[in-house]
Enzyme design. Structure first.
Site, mmCIF file in Angstrom:
data_model
loop_
_atom_site.group_PDB
_atom_site.id
_atom_site.type_symbol
_atom_site.label_atom_id
_atom_site.label_comp_id
_atom_site.label_asym_id
_atom_site.label_seq_id
_atom_site.Cartn_x
_atom_site.Cartn_y
_atom_site.Cartn_z
ATOM 1 N N ASP A 85 -96.348 -26.740 34.213
ATOM 2 C CA ASP A 85 -96.341 -26.493 35.658
ATOM 3 C C ASP A 85 -95.731 -27.699 36.381
ATOM 4 O O ASP A 85 -96.148 -28.833 36.147
ATOM 5 C CB ASP A 85 -97.806 -26.284 36.103
ATOM 6 C CG ASP A 85 -97.930 -25.759 37.511
ATOM 7 O OD1 ASP A 85 -96.991 -25.100 37.987
ATOM 8 O OD2 ASP A 85 -98.996 -26.001 38.121
ATOM 9 N N HIS A 86 -94.752 -27.466 37.222
ATOM 10 C CA HIS A 86 -94.094 -28.542 37.989
ATOM 11 C C HIS A 86 -93.624 -29.692 37.110
ATOM 12 O O HIS A 86 -93.982 -30.861 37.334
ATOM 13 C CB HIS A 86 -95.028 -29.079 39.096
ATOM 14 C CG HIS A 86 -95.283 -28.072 40.165
ATOM 15 N ND1 HIS A 86 -94.342 -27.751 41.121
ATOM 16 C CD2 HIS A 86 -96.350 -27.281 40.392
ATOM 17 C CE1 HIS A 86 -94.851 -26.812 41.905
ATOM 18 N NE2 HIS A 86 -96.051 -26.503 41.482
ATOM 19 N N GLY A 179 -103.798 -25.925 46.898
ATOM 20 C CA GLY A 179 -105.119 -26.291 47.425
ATOM 21 C C GLY A 179 -105.555 -25.299 48.499
ATOM 22 O O GLY A 179 -104.957 -24.239 48.667
ATOM 23 N N THR A 233 -106.726 -24.271 42.057
ATOM 24 C CA THR A 233 -107.884 -24.789 42.798
ATOM 25 C C THR A 233 -109.071 -23.821 42.815
ATOM 26 O O THR A 233 -110.223 -24.236 42.727
ATOM 27 C CB THR A 233 -107.463 -25.119 44.254
ATOM 28 O OG1 THR A 233 -106.292 -25.944 44.197
ATOM 29 C CG2 THR A 233 -108.553 -25.841 45.002
HETATM 30 P P1 13P Z 1 -103.566 -23.550 43.919
HETATM 31 O O1 13P Z 1 -104.229 -24.796 43.396
HETATM 32 O O2 13P Z 1 -103.468 -23.577 45.397
HETATM 33 O O3 13P Z 1 -104.203 -22.321 43.410
HETATM 34 O O4 13P Z 1 -102.054 -23.582 43.406
HETATM 35 C C1 13P Z 1 -101.787 -23.502 42.029
HETATM 36 C C2 13P Z 1 -100.352 -23.684 41.732
HETATM 37 O O5 13P Z 1 -99.485 -23.261 42.467
HETATM 38 C C3 13P Z 1 -99.982 -24.365 40.481
HETATM 39 O O6 13P Z 1 -98.617 -24.582 40.394
#
Ligand code: 13P
Length: 288
Positions: A85-86, A179, A233
């Site tokens: 992720d990212h 978040g 989150t």
């Molecule tokens: P949230 O933490 O807002 O659910 O976002 C998760 C996310 O986009 C991970 O890349």
């Protein structure tokens, strides 16, 4: 079943007008809870790992080996993708080497030319290895792993430039943030989403910041081409709340309530309930 690329499950989701959930993992309890839920509900699933979470779990190889072994030991039959992720440019290569089946290169903070150049290189590498690749245009706001973005809507022309490189899926900023959403949040920009969709055609789109987005907005986003929704989150908050209740009720002080398998059980059950609730909204139950 071995780990799979996210390509097929996302193309099916796009065609079937539902979304596959990406749920981020932090440790064994998270991974086990998400895999159990996906199997029980016969839903395809993507396990997301941020670079910070990978570091916390002592490295991407530990994560990949744990997930693969868990799939085998738990006899998981639904398709599971293990996704960075990212990812940074370096992080992408580390995860490819560690055995991930899907990669996100987040070049959204680079000038578009540099984002295009690096994404293009990773398209070639991941295609050769049969891995899926997610790219990003337009920053997702909020805080993740200490990086704070303010959230900007993606430029549809830039989205087309990245989509044309042949990525598997595209995350476009549409006013979504990581978040909790602040009380004065203006909601998702469906105007931007529709404009992006018009430029990128059939490309499965990714909605980050899945925590706290109202159900109607999620359904509308899916109808406009979103095929993958990321949630992080919300599972953390569910775990925290259940664990707090357990301790506040003094259960850790009763009998062997201090046993970590008991101490973490309510939190793990809360993660399962959250994943189920999200999968119901996303429409991916029974699609494995
Ligand atoms: P949230 O933490 O807002 O659910 O976002 C998760 C996310 O986009 C991970 O890349």
């Amino acid at each position: 079943m071995a780990l799979v690329s996210a390509k097929e499950m996302l193309e099916k989701a796009r065609d079937g007008k539902y979304a596959v959930g990406q749920f981020n993992i932090n440790n064994l309890e998270w991974t086990k809870s998400i895999l159990q839920t996906a199997e029980e509900l016969k839903a395809p699933v993507i396990l997301g790992v941020s670079e910070g979470a990978g570091k916390y779990m002592t490295g991407f190889k530990v994560v990949a080996d744990m997930v693969k072994a868990m799939i085998e030991e738990m006899k998981i039959t639904v398709p599971v993708a293990l996704h960075l992720d990212h990812g940074t440019y370096e992080g992408c290569y580390k995860c490819i080497k560690a055995g991930f089946s899907s990669i996100m290169f987040d070049g959204s903070h680079f000038p578009i030319e540099e984002n295009v150049e690096k994404t293009k290189e990773l398209v070639n590498v991941t295609k050769q290895l049969g891995l899926s690749l997610e790219a990003e245009v337009g920053a997702i706001g909020g805080e993740e792993d200490g990086v704070i973005g303010k959230g900007e809507c993606a430029d549809p022309e830039e989205c087309k430039k990245i989509a044309d490189l042949g990525v598997t899926m595209l995350a476009a900023g549409i006013g979504n943030i990581h978040g909790k959403y602040p009380a004065n949040w203006e909601g998702l920009s469906f105007e931007t989403l529709a404009a992006v969709k018009a430029k990128v055609g059939n490309m499965p789109l990714v909605l980050h910041g899945g925590t706290g987005i109202p159900t109607e907005m999620i359904k509308k986003a899916i109808s406009l081409g979103v095929a993958k929704i990321n949630v992080n989150t919300e599972c953390q908050l569910a775990f925290q709340e259940a664990t707090r209740k357990y301790i506040e009720a003094g259960k850790d002080l009763q009998g062997k309530g201090f046993d970590p398998r008991k101490l973490l059980a309510d939190g793990a059950a809360a993660i399962k309930a959250t994943v189920k609730e999200k999968m119901e909204i996303f429409g991916c139950i029974g699609k494995a």
